[in-house]
Motif scaffolding. Structure first.
Motif, PDB file in Angstrom:
ATOM      1  N   ILE A  33     -67.101 -27.218 -15.146  1.00  0.00           N
ATOM      2  CA  ILE A  33     -66.866 -28.586 -14.665  1.00  0.00           C
ATOM      3  C   ILE A  33     -65.664 -28.618 -13.718  1.00  0.00           C
ATOM      4  CG2 ILE A  33     -66.139 -30.912 -15.353  1.00  0.00           C
ATOM      5  CD1 ILE A  33     -67.836 -30.508 -17.908  1.00  0.00           C
ATOM      6  N   ALA A  34     -64.573 -27.971 -14.147  1.00  0.00           N
ATOM      7  CA  ALA A  34     -63.362 -27.985 -13.324  1.00  0.00           C
ATOM      8  C   ALA A  34     -63.625 -27.370 -11.953  1.00  0.00           C
ATOM      9  CB  ALA A  34     -62.238 -27.242 -14.033  1.00  0.00           C
ATOM     10  N   MET A  35     -64.359 -26.278 -11.942  1.00  0.00           N
ATOM     11  CA  MET A  35     -64.630 -25.615 -10.666  1.00  0.00           C
ATOM     12  C   MET A  35     -65.548 -26.456  -9.784  1.00  0.00           C
ATOM     13  SD  MET A  35     -62.936 -22.914 -10.221  1.00  0.00           S
ATOM     14  CE  MET A  35     -63.792 -21.996  -8.942  1.00  0.00           C
ATOM     15  N   ASN A  36     -66.582 -26.997 -10.370  1.00  0.00           N
ATOM     16  CA  ASN A  36     -67.535 -27.760  -9.560  1.00  0.00           C
ATOM     17  C   ASN A  36     -66.936 -29.053  -9.019  1.00  0.00           C
ATOM     18  OD1 ASN A  36     -69.377 -25.770  -9.790  1.00  0.00           O
ATOM     19  ND2 ASN A  36     -70.602 -26.748 -11.380  1.00  0.00           N
ATOM     20  N   GLU A  37     -65.916 -29.538  -9.703  1.00  0.00           N
ATOM     21  CA  GLU A  37     -65.256 -30.727  -9.191  1.00  0.00           C
ATOM     22  C   GLU A  37     -64.484 -30.428  -7.916  1.00  0.00           C
ATOM     23  OE1 GLU A  37     -62.736 -32.488 -12.182  1.00  0.00           O
ATOM     24  OE2 GLU A  37     -64.500 -33.608 -12.899  1.00  0.00           O
ATOM     25  N   THR A  38     -64.040 -29.198  -7.789  1.00  0.00           N
ATOM     26  CA  THR A  38     -63.126 -28.910  -6.683  1.00  0.00           C
ATOM     27  C   THR A  38     -63.725 -28.027  -5.590  1.00  0.00           C
ATOM     28  OG1 THR A  38     -60.819 -28.362  -6.224  1.00  0.00           O
ATOM     29  CG2 THR A  38     -61.993 -26.878  -7.706  1.00  0.00           C
ATOM     30  N   LEU A  39     -64.848 -27.375  -5.879  1.00  0.00           N
ATOM     31  CA  LEU A  39     -65.462 -26.537  -4.838  1.00  0.00           C
ATOM     32  C   LEU A  39     -66.021 -27.428  -3.728  1.00  0.00           C
ATOM     33  CD1 LEU A  39     -67.358 -23.867  -6.975  1.00  0.00           C
ATOM     34  CD2 LEU A  39     -65.685 -23.374  -5.194  1.00  0.00           C
ATOM     35  N   PRO A  40     -66.026 -26.935  -2.500  1.00  0.00           N
ATOM     36  CA  PRO A  40     -66.608 -27.753  -1.425  1.00  0.00           C
ATOM     37  C   PRO A  40     -68.109 -27.937  -1.626  1.00  0.00           C
ATOM     38  CG  PRO A  40     -66.062 -25.567  -0.624  1.00  0.00           C
ATOM     39  CD  PRO A  40     -65.500 -25.665  -2.006  1.00  0.00           C
ATOM     40  N   GLU A  41     -68.601 -29.003  -1.041  1.00  0.00           N
ATOM     41  CA  GLU A  41     -70.016 -29.310  -1.177  1.00  0.00           C
ATOM     42  C   GLU A  41     -70.857 -28.102  -0.770  1.00  0.00           C
ATOM     43  OE1 GLU A  41     -71.063 -33.023   0.784  1.00  0.00           O
ATOM     44  OE2 GLU A  41     -73.108 -32.231   0.926  1.00  0.00           O
ATOM     45  N   GLY A  42     -71.851 -27.777  -1.596  1.00  0.00           N
ATOM     46  CA  GLY A  42     -72.723 -26.657  -1.268  1.00  0.00           C
ATOM     47  C   GLY A  42     -72.460 -25.434  -2.128  1.00  0.00           C
ATOM     48  N   LEU A  43     -71.229 -25.314  -2.633  1.00  0.00           N
ATOM     49  CA  LEU A  43     -70.922 -24.220  -3.560  1.00  0.00           C
ATOM     50  C   LEU A  43     -70.846 -24.815  -4.959  1.00  0.00           C
ATOM     51  CD1 LEU A  43     -68.134 -22.199  -1.699  1.00  0.00           C
ATOM     52  CD2 LEU A  43     -70.450 -21.424  -2.207  1.00  0.00           C
ATOM     53  N   ARG A  44     -71.588 -24.227  -5.911  1.00  0.00           N
ATOM     54  CA  ARG A  44     -71.633 -24.815  -7.241  1.00  0.00           C
ATOM     55  C   ARG A  44     -71.883 -23.709  -8.248  1.00  0.00           C
ATOM     56  NH1 ARG A  44     -75.070 -27.942 -10.569  1.00  0.00           N
ATOM     57  NH2 ARG A  44     -76.843 -26.929  -9.598  1.00  0.00           N
ATOM     58  N   ILE A  45     -71.118 -23.738  -9.300  1.00  0.00           N
ATOM     59  CA  ILE A  45     -71.328 -22.739 -10.351  1.00  0.00           C
ATOM     60  C   ILE A  45     -72.456 -23.233 -11.247  1.00  0.00           C
ATOM     61  CG2 ILE A  45     -70.270 -21.606 -12.348  1.00  0.00           C
ATOM     62  CD1 ILE A  45     -67.761 -21.432 -10.778  1.00  0.00           C
ATOM     63  N   ILE A  46     -73.472 -22.381 -11.476  1.00  0.00           N
ATOM     64  CA  ILE A  46     -74.610 -22.848 -12.266  1.00  0.00           C
ATOM     65  C   ILE A  46     -74.687 -22.184 -13.638  1.00  0.00           C
ATOM     66  CG2 ILE A  46     -76.086 -23.796 -10.451  1.00  0.00           C
ATOM     67  CD1 ILE A  46     -77.317 -21.215  -9.959  1.00  0.00           C
ATOM     68  N   ALA A  47     -73.971 -21.101 -13.841  1.00  0.00           N
ATOM     69  CA  ALA A  47     -73.944 -20.489 -15.170  1.00  0.00           C
ATOM     70  C   ALA A  47     -72.717 -19.601 -15.254  1.00  0.00           C
ATOM     71  CB  ALA A  47     -75.200 -19.661 -15.398  1.00  0.00           C
ATOM     72  N   LYS A  59     -69.255 -17.033  15.242  1.00  0.00           N
ATOM     73  CA  LYS A  59     -68.518 -17.513  14.071  1.00  0.00           C
ATOM     74  C   LYS A  59     -68.989 -18.914  13.706  1.00  0.00           C
ATOM     75  CE  LYS A  59     -64.123 -15.116  14.775  1.00  0.00           C
ATOM     76  NZ  LYS A  59     -62.736 -15.368  15.152  1.00  0.00           N
ATOM     77  N   PRO A  60     -70.113 -19.023  13.009  1.00  0.00           N
ATOM     78  CA  PRO A  60     -70.658 -20.357  12.748  1.00  0.00           C
ATOM     79  C   PRO A  60     -69.727 -21.255  11.934  1.00  0.00           C
ATOM     80  CG  PRO A  60     -71.830 -18.664  11.491  1.00  0.00           C
ATOM     81  CD  PRO A  60     -70.943 -17.950  12.453  1.00  0.00           C
ATOM     82  N   SER A  61     -68.856 -20.654  11.122  1.00  0.00           N
ATOM     83  CA  SER A  61     -68.035 -21.500  10.252  1.00  0.00           C
ATOM     84  C   SER A  61     -67.051 -22.366  11.039  1.00  0.00           C
ATOM     85  CB  SER A  61     -67.289 -20.654   9.223  1.00  0.00           C
ATOM     86  OG  SER A  61     -66.443 -19.735   9.867  1.00  0.00           O
ATOM     87  N   ARG A  62     -66.876 -22.066  12.328  1.00  0.00           N
ATOM     88  CA  ARG A  62     -66.054 -22.928  13.180  1.00  0.00           C
ATOM     89  C   ARG A  62     -66.645 -24.317  13.348  1.00  0.00           C
ATOM     90  NH1 ARG A  62     -65.585 -18.765  18.208  1.00  0.00           N
ATOM     91  NH2 ARG A  62     -63.489 -17.989  17.818  1.00  0.00           N
ATOM     92  N   TYR A  63     -67.925 -24.429  13.126  1.00  0.00           N
ATOM     93  CA  TYR A  63     -68.602 -25.669  13.515  1.00  0.00           C
ATOM     94  C   TYR A  63     -69.186 -26.452  12.349  1.00  0.00           C
ATOM     95  CZ  TYR A  63     -68.393 -22.745  17.646  1.00  0.00           C
ATOM     96  OH  TYR A  63     -67.947 -21.916  18.635  1.00  0.00           O
ATOM     97  N   ILE A  64     -69.030 -25.952  11.125  1.00  0.00           N
ATOM     98  CA  ILE A  64     -69.807 -26.569  10.035  1.00  0.00           C
ATOM     99  C   ILE A  64     -69.149 -27.780   9.402  1.00  0.00           C
ATOM    100  CG2 ILE A  64     -71.087 -24.476   9.498  1.00  0.00           C
ATOM    101  CD1 ILE A  64     -69.247 -23.926   7.193  1.00  0.00           C
ATOM    102  N   LYS A 100     -75.372 -23.486  -0.659  1.00  0.00           N
ATOM    103  CA  LYS A 100     -76.418 -24.241   0.036  1.00  0.00           C
ATOM    104  C   LYS A 100     -75.816 -25.153   1.090  1.00  0.00           C
ATOM    105  CE  LYS A 100     -80.097 -24.636  -3.380  1.00  0.00           C
ATOM    106  NZ  LYS A 100     -80.662 -25.495  -4.417  1.00  0.00           N
ATOM    107  N   GLY A 101     -76.591 -25.500   2.079  1.00  0.00           N
ATOM    108  CA  GLY A 101     -76.136 -26.438   3.108  1.00  0.00           C
ATOM    109  C   GLY A 101     -75.157 -25.780   4.066  1.00  0.00           C
ATOM    110  N   ARG A 102     -74.144 -26.535   4.497  1.00  0.00           N
ATOM    111  CA  ARG A 102     -73.222 -26.045   5.530  1.00  0.00           C
ATOM    112  C   ARG A 102     -72.542 -24.730   5.135  1.00  0.00           C
ATOM    113  NH1 ARG A 102     -70.197 -31.240   8.217  1.00  0.00           N
ATOM    114  NH2 ARG A 102     -71.900 -32.700   8.033  1.00  0.00           N
ATOM    115  N   VAL A 103     -72.213 -24.599   3.844  1.00  0.00           N
ATOM    116  CA  VAL A 103     -71.433 -23.418   3.444  1.00  0.00           C
ATOM    117  C   VAL A 103     -72.207 -22.109   3.547  1.00  0.00           C
ATOM    118  CG1 VAL A 103     -69.810 -24.629   1.942  1.00  0.00           C
ATOM    119  CG2 VAL A 103     -71.966 -23.787   1.001  1.00  0.00           C
ATOM    120  N   LYS A 104     -73.506 -22.206   3.812  1.00  0.00           N
ATOM    121  CA  LYS A 104     -74.233 -20.939   3.944  1.00  0.00           C
ATOM    122  C   LYS A 104     -73.759 -20.159   5.170  1.00  0.00           C
ATOM    123  CE  LYS A 104     -78.301 -22.602   6.418  1.00  0.00           C
ATOM    124  NZ  LYS A 104     -79.640 -23.108   6.275  1.00  0.00           N
TER     125      LYS A 104
END
Ligand code: SF4
Lengths: 235, 612
Positions: A81-95, B14-19, A11-15
């Motif tokens: 927990i370990a993964m969600n602590e370190t993944l960038p914002e927007g990526l999250r393990i839910i199950a 390449k959108p990931s360049r800007y996020i 979600k968010g930027r990582v999409k």
């Protein structure tokens, strides 16, 4: 060797990350989290991961799945927990859970994707959109990879829909579409087709697409991938 | 603005360049007092993120309270087009703040061909590009990096230039800026108040003189401004700031791995080498400090490759122990180690052999010139037999791909030296086939890369002329023809026109600011990308400004000719450079500083810093 299957959201930027970028992000997150990954042999060892039909660049998702092999069992809640602590914002393990190490590849089992598409359309057109989606067939022109122009019936790949009106011109379309190797309908292509039929272009750059989940087809109907985890979970 | 950017991102390649939002990138609470800093790299994200200095300064600044350092890159042309169409200004990666709203924008000057991008970024930020047109309401535009040693071509655009190292003076600069910000002092007063900080140069405080179209000197016009600006140096690298993290980039960064600078400077004294001269003296980081930093970086990034950066890795005083220590620490975690700029002697080969157990990397050699005579001229202490021996070793150890780097157009070069390039490559190839058959598993891959000599300020060759582009092209044709018959040798070369413009900028004066501006107006940007470089537009911009490009690229009349960087000191004396140039003419070698000091001026100008 053990195999973890995890459901994650994007979600968010990582999409905007492409699939290869997501793979790299996970590889590094695994390393930071200290999860005991199983590596391939050879000069450039890399962790053994596989993904189930990753959603397109630009789509948000709450239904992404991956398998990863580990050398020893890690408690699942600790893993998450370990993964969600370190993944960038927007990526999250839910199950997550363990699956048979020899389970069939994730990819081959995908049959449907459920999407939520937010876009705007003139109020007067909503009724017509509803009717259109209820028709037996919605023919759309499509150019194949080889450049041939073919007509195909979008309706063959729409397995359910729901329209929710929002404020002003905003509407939300929930659809269950064919996905995977046996047939695939991209929601952007769907929007384009619907727009053409309505005689009113729907700007897909202004639409927000969320993939809710992916499903395998079973005798009892579509089965969420998450169910495939809990069924064979080892702990 | 968030919504709008989302709309743009859906339309670019390449959108990931800007996020932004990468692991270890920083977002801060912003208050009235926060100094908003934009670290600007005038090229695309993938290139900028590969640059170690970005990570150092990013964390250095963000470790300070009340400072928020964000990143700015050049948007690729597809993004720029949509940004201009939708009137979206250049925005920061972190908080998506329009760049024009920042307090300071700091450009890093890594290569000359990025200059037009600086102007473009200023314009995309909605800022007047010339310093003289900006007032108190605009961000302060600062710059630093290797090209800052001759910043004159950018003099009209930049408010403050940092000459030399900057890790140890940036905090002081920021502190003073904070006062200026809260007390709302006039910009010019602020600039006057910082000239005493080591290495700081304010271009607008100086005026250049010309006679008959020739640069004849440059002098301060503000009484506070020093006549000579001495570069700033970090004396003790061990005590100097190095972050325990790196931002882990998205997109395909050119270098996407952990990196630690093991030493700064170089003792070799190659006569064409800018970095080797301006970053003297050599300063090493200790093994203990290195391993401590590396440990943190690996833990915080999850990288599986570590690069030991320096100008000449083999010269680290105890490379064996360092590599041994890192290898035993990371072998289990499968962290590969790469050693760029390795000089391949037998000792280095032993190390390479150890390293390749983890991960195999390509091999590069840089003999630079094809004959021993010319290698002596440039003071490159490599002998053919050493090279062949190393290559032989490498082949025997299982490598089958080798890259060879050469430079053409060097002073005194003759046809024989060009033939020497071919002969040397051929000998490398023959070395492969001399191996017993069972060891030759594959066809060898040998690449010969030829770059064009560019005379650089602050090097012994700073007075030398450059070949005309047509001469370079003729040499390229000559070499191509020879290499065409060798199917296993891949031959490539740099564009001659680009090298020509590089030499104009590397030794240019401040009249070139107008030229850069004109060229940018006519559409020049991304000049380091061959698909965008437009030579004709640059030449037209020069002629339009009444300047003769040839005059910049030609040999200078004599050692007394005024140089447009005479008011800047890199610590090395002009006299030393001149004597090196004389020695070059007769092919006389100069010792490595570690063998004996040749009095370049560093130990005199920076007492107690040079103890190799
Ligand atoms: S002062 Fe001597 S040892 Fe130091 S950099 Fe100069 S030549 Fe080398």
């Amino acid at each position: 060797m053990y195999r973890i299957r995890a459901r994650y959201e994007k979600k968010g930027r990582v999409k905007y990350l492409g699939h290869l970028e997501i793979i790299k992000v996970f590889e590094r997150a695994f390393r930071r989290s200290g999860v005991p990954l199983k590596y391939t042999e050879g000069f450039n060892p890399h962790p053994k991961m596989s993904f189930a039909l990753p959603s397109s660049v630009g789509f948000s998702s709450t239904g992404e799945y991956m398998d990863v092999e580990v050398t020893e069992i890690v408690e699942m809640h600790k893993f998450i927990i370990a993964m969600n602590e370190t993944l960038p914002e927007g990526l999250r393990i839910i199950a997550g859970g363990y699956v048979e190490p020899k389970a069939k590849s994730l990819m081959s089992k995908v049959d449907y994707s459920e999407f939520q598409i937010d876009f705007s359309i003139q109020k007067e057109l909503v009724g017509r959109l509803e009717k259109l989606l209820s028709l037996e067939s919605i023919l759309a022109i499509k150019q194949t990879k080889s450049g041939k122009i073919v007509e195909n019936n979008l309706k063959d790949d729409i397995h359910g829909f729901e329209i929710i009106k929002g404020e002003g011109n905003a509407i939300t379309l929930k659809v269950l579409l064919s996905a995977g190797s046996r047939g695939n309908l991209n929601p952007i292509f769907l929007l384009k087709g619907l727009g053409e039929k309505l005689g009113e272009e729907i700007n897909s750059n202004e639409a927000n697409v969320l993939r809710i989940d992916i499903f395998a087809s079973t005798d009892d109907g579509p089965l969420s991938f998450e169910k495939t985890i809990s069924e064979v979970a080892m702990q | 603005m968030g919504m709008q950017i989302d709309y743009l991102l859906k339309q670019v390649e390449k959108p990931s360049r800007y996020i932004g939002g990468e692991v270890n990138s920083i977002n801060k609470e912003i208050s009235e007092e926060t100094v908003r800093f934009g670290f600007a790299f005038p090229d695309v994200y993938e290139i900028g993120m590969s640059f170690m200095g970005l990570h150092i300064l990013y964390f250095l600044l963000n470790d300070m309270d009340d400072v928020f350092c964000e990143r700015l890159f050049s948007p690729w042309t597809d993004m720029e087009k949509i940004m201009r169409e939708t009137e979206t200004p250049l925005f920061t990666m972190e908080s998506r703040t329009p760049a024009g709203k920042l307090d300071i924008i700091g450009f890093t000057l890594q290569y000359e061909m990025s200059y037009s991008n600086i102007v473009n970024m200023l314009d995309l930020s909605g800022l007047p590009v010339f310093a003289r047109d900006r007032d108190e309401s605009h961000p302060l535009i600062i710059a630093g990096g290797p090209c800052a040693f001759n910043p004159e071509p950018l003099a009209d655009f930049i408010d403050v230039v940092f000459i030399g190292d900057s890790e140890n003076i940036l905090p002081e600069f920021i502190e003073r800026f904070k006062v200026h910000k809260t007390e709302k002092t006039a910009k010019r007063e602020f600039l006057k108040s910082i000239v005493d900080i080591s290495g700081i140069y304010i271009p607008s405080f100086y005026e250049a003189d010309y006679e008959d179209g020739m640069f004849v000197g440059i002098n301060p016009i503000e009484k506070e401004a020093p006549t000579i600006i001495k570069k700033n140096i970090v004396i003790d690298l061990d005590k100097s700031y190095f972050p325990s993290k790196q931002i882990v980039p998205y997109a395909d960064a050119v270098h996407d791995r952990a990196v630690i600078e093991i030493f700064r400077g170089c003792t070799r004294g190659c006569r064409f080498c800018h970095a080797g001269m301006v970053y003297r003296p050599v300063r090493e980081r200790s093994i203990d400090t290195i391993s401590e930093i590396v440990d943190n970086i690996i833990k915080n990034t999850g990288y599986d490759e570590l690069s030991l950066a320096s100008l000449s890795t083999s010269d680290y005083s105890d490379l064996g122990s360092l590599v041994e220590k890192l290898l035993s620490r990371y072998e289990k975690e499968r962290v590969g180690i790469s050693l760029p700029s390795l000089r391949l002697d037998s000792f280095s080969m032993e190390i390479l052999q150890r390293i390749q157990r983890v991960r195999k990397t390509g091999l590069t050699f840089a003999p630079e010139a094809g004959t021993q005579r010319l290698r002596d001229v440039i003071n490159k202490g490599i002998e053919e037999k050493d090279l062949i021996e190393s290559v032989e070793n490498a082949f025997n150890l299982g490598w089958d791909s080798v890259k060879l780097y050469f430079m053409i157009g060097l002073p005194t070069e003759t046809e024989e030296d060009l033939d020497g390039i071919y002969d040397l490559a051929k000998k490398v190839l023959e070395t492969y086939y001399r191996m017993p058959k069972e060891k030759r598993r594959r066809k060898p891959r040998i690449t010969v890369s030829v770059s064009n000599f560019v005379p650089k300020a602050f090097t012994p060759f700073q007075w030398e002329g450059q070949d005309d582009p047509s001469v370079f092209m003729e040499k390229h044709r000559y070499l191509s023809k020879m290499f065409r018959k060798e199917k296993t040798i891949q031959f490539n070369y740099h564009d001659a026109d680009t090298s020509f413009m590089e030499s104009v900028f590397s030794r240019g004066d401040r009249r070139l600011s107008e030229v850069i501006h004109k060229a940018w107006i006519s559409g020049c940007k991304f000049d380091s990308w061959s698909e965008y470089f437009n030579y004709d537009k640059w030449i037209a911009a020069m002629e339009d400004s009444g300047l003769d490009p040839i005059a910049y690229a030609n040999r200078f009349s004599d050692y007394n000719q005024a140089l447009s960087w005479d008011h800047i000191s890199a610590g090395i004396e002009k006299q030393f450079l001149a004597s090196e140039n004389e020695k070059a003419k007769i092919g006389e070698l100069t010792e490595d500083c570690r063998q004996g000091c040749s009095n370049c001026g560093i130990s005199k100008n920076y007492r107690g810093t040079c103890d190799v």
